[in-house]
Design a protein around this motif. Sequence first.
Motif, PDB file in Angstrom:
ATOM      1  N   ARG A   1      -5.248   4.088   5.558  1.00  0.00           N
ATOM      2  CA  ARG A   1      -6.991   3.841   5.412  1.00  0.00           C
ATOM      3  C   ARG A   1      -6.916   2.591   4.951  1.00  0.00           C
ATOM      4  NH1 ARG A   1      -7.082   8.240   1.724  1.00  0.00           N
ATOM      5  NH2 ARG A   1      -6.283   7.089   0.203  1.00  0.00           N
TER       6      ARG A   1
ATOM      7  N   SER B   1      -5.165   8.084  -7.347  1.00  0.00           N
ATOM      8  CA  SER B   1      -4.164   8.152  -6.455  1.00  0.00           C
ATOM      9  C   SER B   1      -2.885   8.541  -7.090  1.00  0.00           C
ATOM     10  CB  SER B   1      -4.116   6.806  -5.562  1.00  0.00           C
ATOM     11  OG  SER B   1      -3.906   5.820  -6.205  1.00  0.00           O
TER      12      SER B   1
ATOM     13  N   PRO C   1      -0.322   3.342  -4.424  1.00  0.00           N
ATOM     14  CA  PRO C   1      -0.776   4.690  -4.859  1.00  0.00           C
ATOM     15  C   PRO C   1      -0.767   4.922  -6.297  1.00  0.00           C
ATOM     16  CG  PRO C   1       0.681   4.939  -2.954  1.00  0.00           C
ATOM     17  CD  PRO C   1       0.718   3.425  -3.376  1.00  0.00           C
TER      18      PRO C   1
ATOM     19  N   SER D   1      -3.911   3.108  -9.049  1.00  0.00           N
ATOM     20  CA  SER D   1      -5.139   3.791  -9.968  1.00  0.00           C
ATOM     21  C   SER D   1      -5.067   5.292 -10.108  1.00  0.00           C
ATOM     22  CB  SER D   1      -6.350   4.084  -8.653  1.00  0.00           C
ATOM     23  OG  SER D   1      -6.170   4.913  -7.612  1.00  0.00           O
TER      24      SER D   1
ATOM     25  N   HIS E   1       0.807  -1.206  -0.078  1.00  0.00           N
ATOM     26  CA  HIS E   1       0.052   0.071  -0.091  1.00  0.00           C
ATOM     27  C   HIS E   1       0.757   1.083   0.036  1.00  0.00           C
ATOM     28  CE1 HIS E   1      -3.940  -1.781   0.163  1.00  0.00           C
ATOM     29  NE2 HIS E   1      -3.565  -2.511   1.164  1.00  0.00           N
TER      30      HIS E   1
ATOM     31  N   THR F   1       1.683  10.214  -0.091  1.00  0.00           N
ATOM     32  CA  THR F   1       0.447   9.585  -0.668  1.00  0.00           C
ATOM     33  C   THR F   1       0.343   8.267  -0.047  1.00  0.00           C
ATOM     34  OG1 THR F   1       0.782  10.819  -2.674  1.00  0.00           O
ATOM     35  CG2 THR F   1      -1.072   9.089  -2.721  1.00  0.00           C
TER      36      THR F   1
ATOM     37  N   GLU G   1      -3.141  12.079  -7.496  1.00  0.00           N
ATOM     38  CA  GLU G   1      -2.556  12.798  -6.196  1.00  0.00           C
ATOM     39  C   GLU G   1      -1.157  12.586  -5.908  1.00  0.00           C
ATOM     40  OE1 GLU G   1      -4.847  14.212  -4.967  1.00  0.00           O
ATOM     41  OE2 GLU G   1      -3.790  14.687  -2.989  1.00  0.00           O
TER      42      GLU G   1
ATOM     43  N   GLN H   1      -0.915   7.689   3.539  1.00  0.00           N
ATOM     44  CA  GLN H   1      -2.460   8.053   3.757  1.00  0.00           C
ATOM     45  C   GLN H   1      -2.919   6.651   3.379  1.00  0.00           C
ATOM     46  OE1 GLN H   1      -3.219  11.387   1.630  1.00  0.00           O
ATOM     47  NE2 GLN H   1      -2.425  12.880   3.071  1.00  0.00           N
ATOM     48  N   THR H   2      -2.659   6.064   2.394  1.00  0.00           N
ATOM     49  CA  THR H   2      -3.182   4.810   1.655  1.00  0.00           C
ATOM     50  C   THR H   2      -3.201   3.613   2.717  1.00  0.00           C
ATOM     51  OG1 THR H   2      -2.338   5.614  -0.511  1.00  0.00           O
ATOM     52  CG2 THR H   2      -3.345   3.546  -0.490  1.00  0.00           C
TER      53      THR H   2
END
Lengths: 371, 504
Positions: A316, A59, A53, A56, A48, A309, A62, A312-313
């Motif tokens: 989550r 992301s 990131p 997709s 992850h 990024t 992002e 955060q992934t």
Amino acid sequence: MTRLKIERATAPLWVRPLIPVIAAVITFTLTATLVILAKANPLEAYYHFLIAPLSSRVSAIEVLVKSTPLLLVGAAVTFAFSAGYWNIGAEGQLYAGAVAAAWLGTILGNLPALIAVPVMLLGGFVAGMLWALTPALLKIKLAVDEVVTTLLLNTVILFVVSYLLNGPWRDPVSGWPQSPEIASSAMLPRLLPQARLHLGFVIGLLVIVALWFILSRTSLGLKMRATGLGMEAARFAGVNVNRTILTAALISGGIAGMAGVSEVAGIHFHLIDAISPGYGYTGIIIAMLGGLNPFGVGLAALFIGLLSTGGQTVSRALGVPAYLGDVVQAALLLVTLGAFILQNYRLRWVANEPRSSSPLHAASGNELKPD
Amino acid sequence: MPAIQMLGITKRFDPVLANDHVDFSLEPGEIHALLGENGAGKTTLMRILYGLYHADEGEILVDGQLAHITSPKEAITLGIGMVAQHFTLVPSLSVAENVVLGYTRGLGFDPLAAQQNVAEAAARFGIKTDPAALVRHLSVGERQRIEILKALYRNARVLIMDEPTSVLVPQEVNVLFETLERLRAAGLSVIFISHKLNEVMAVCDRITVLRQGRVVGTVDKTETSQAELACMMVGRETFGVVRHGEHPQGQVRLRLDHLNALDNKGLPALKQVSLEVQAGEILCIAGVSGNGQAELARVLAGTLKPAEGRILVEDQDLTGSDPSRFLAAGVGRIPEERHEGTIGELSVAENMVLERLDDFTRNGLLDRNLIRRHGEQLIAEYQIKAQPTDRMRTLSGGNIQKVVLARALSGKPRFLVASQPTRGLDVGATEYVRSKLLEQRDQGVAVLLISEDLDEVLALADRIAVIYEGRIVGVIPTQEASLEQLGLMMSGACPQGAARGGNS
């Protein structure tokens, strides 16, 4: 009997691209215990962190959004460091640019975007330059250490911003400590539909190219490198060292100021206290990770963008604390920097002869040449 | 039996032989000077004795016993102490704490007992100090005495002092000498490293002179003179470059008018220096190192602003100008320290254009083709073993000096100042540099050569100006100069018949 000996030697070229990979493996080994303590599967966590990131469109974009201010501050810090000016104040210069953007953005409403956006960028550049001016002048006129002065000014501008947001600029509608929203014509245009990637990213890339061009192709760049790599020799050769340092310091501040514009006019659309989570300091890490090489700095900025990024992934997806991401990110930076330093050394076994008769010892770098 | 004997000590720092089969012996109760120019190998020899370096060959006997000294700790155990040029005191600790630091037992530390012990030791050796004072409040001379006390507290019987007077003002030098004489009276031995003749004659019993890593000789103070020592230091050897033709009277290219300058400690380094250098001549500044040569070179390079006086190059007044104006006025500079002139991390070609960047720039952009061609051309012309894109730091000393020379001469200077241009070079590179200097002279350039090597001076100079303690003590034509006379002048005596501080 033999013993291990450390000596200076440059790593072969093929090792260099492997360094980030090796660093990632070492880091993940080191931090696996923490991930397990947080009741998550380390391999899954690292997936992850680094891969998800990019898997997709949303992301991946992002990552670029997160990289935008990093490209700019990384370039800003690199610019100053290349001339031997240790600008630790990119954070404050970024805020100065953000203040200018918040102010200009509210008074440029009648102008078309084609004019308003360049004025915003220019304004942020000038504001960053002005905030960088005092430490630079103190440095060249009175030899005051710029590390201290630029660092201290970072705190000063935070209070300036706090005053503005709690005083004259407090949002009249909501009463929150944030400045009024800037005019839509002053906002940086979006690059893609349904994504917050904005013009700032392109500007970041252009600045990286400009950085490379100035450093390697212009007279100013050669003077900057000469000053940074050998100030006394540069002065001896007739380079106006003070003027060169001043120029580098001001342009560095200006670029950092544009990072502030990019955040205000590209992401938030008003000035808030926490416009930067320490981008200015991350810029120093990026500059060092990139080895002060403009394209290395660009890659380093994208890499840090990926890590933040990914942090955060991870939290989550796996329900681990978001701070775990910060820990892994920090560990990775330390290991990578360490790896870059260690590539200049090698270990080897040597026979443990009496020292006085060992030619190896005589040739080692531990002894200085006679003066 | 000698306190210390060093036999056949050899130490190589490629490519330089820093010590070449050096023999040295120290009697108990003597002050023994190690005299020599910078780079003669004095400090290297003493660092070997103190265990900081390891000799490639040779052996050391302490009190007649063979000793393997591989670290300062072992040297201290054998009763050898060293006071380095740069002190190793902790400024924020007291005198007593500094003295006992690293020499305490167990975990406990009793400051009062330490002060008591240090006070006793200081009294025993007659060293005035306040054990409770903080080192940061002490003068340089007082700090040096603490360093000496530190060595004595560790039961040193042999004290190595590395250029102890270089950091002191004259009054402190006298106090140091009194201290050293008291130690000698107490039966200790002192090795006194110096290149200052008058100090050596004032305080030492015997003097060993080193030159280019070899012992020139060991003499008793009572049987020698400053002039003889000066000759021993700077030597006399023959070499290949030949100067030909007398120089015609050319126009004056450089005029120095009552120049005063301060060194980096703020003390006067140049005093009322007046000189003229004509087109087509080499004027040499001869003298023992540390007499103001470095400051003179920096003043003429534009990196040190004179305190008083004027610098005129042809008709331009360059007093107080930046290096760029010196360059624009046609001054070529070869600095004493090669690394002062070049930047190791830049390429050879970039280093070669640094002095004349404007000639290689179009609208602020570097003309990279021109820079590369210029580099290739100079590399071919000066036979430099390098590529234009090589980093400067990968070059050998001789090739670095050729780059410096090529850069200075490619600017077609009308006046050239070269400071110790052959120091540390091998024979081939030395001859090359010397022949280039003569070539410049023959082409009508005015050359000021600062050299501590009398052979070089006598071989290259048309006229010789001798500098002593910042003053030009005399200017004489080379054909009228004798080694004895130069030796006398370099030791501070004013020669008869030579104009003082002026031009012929």
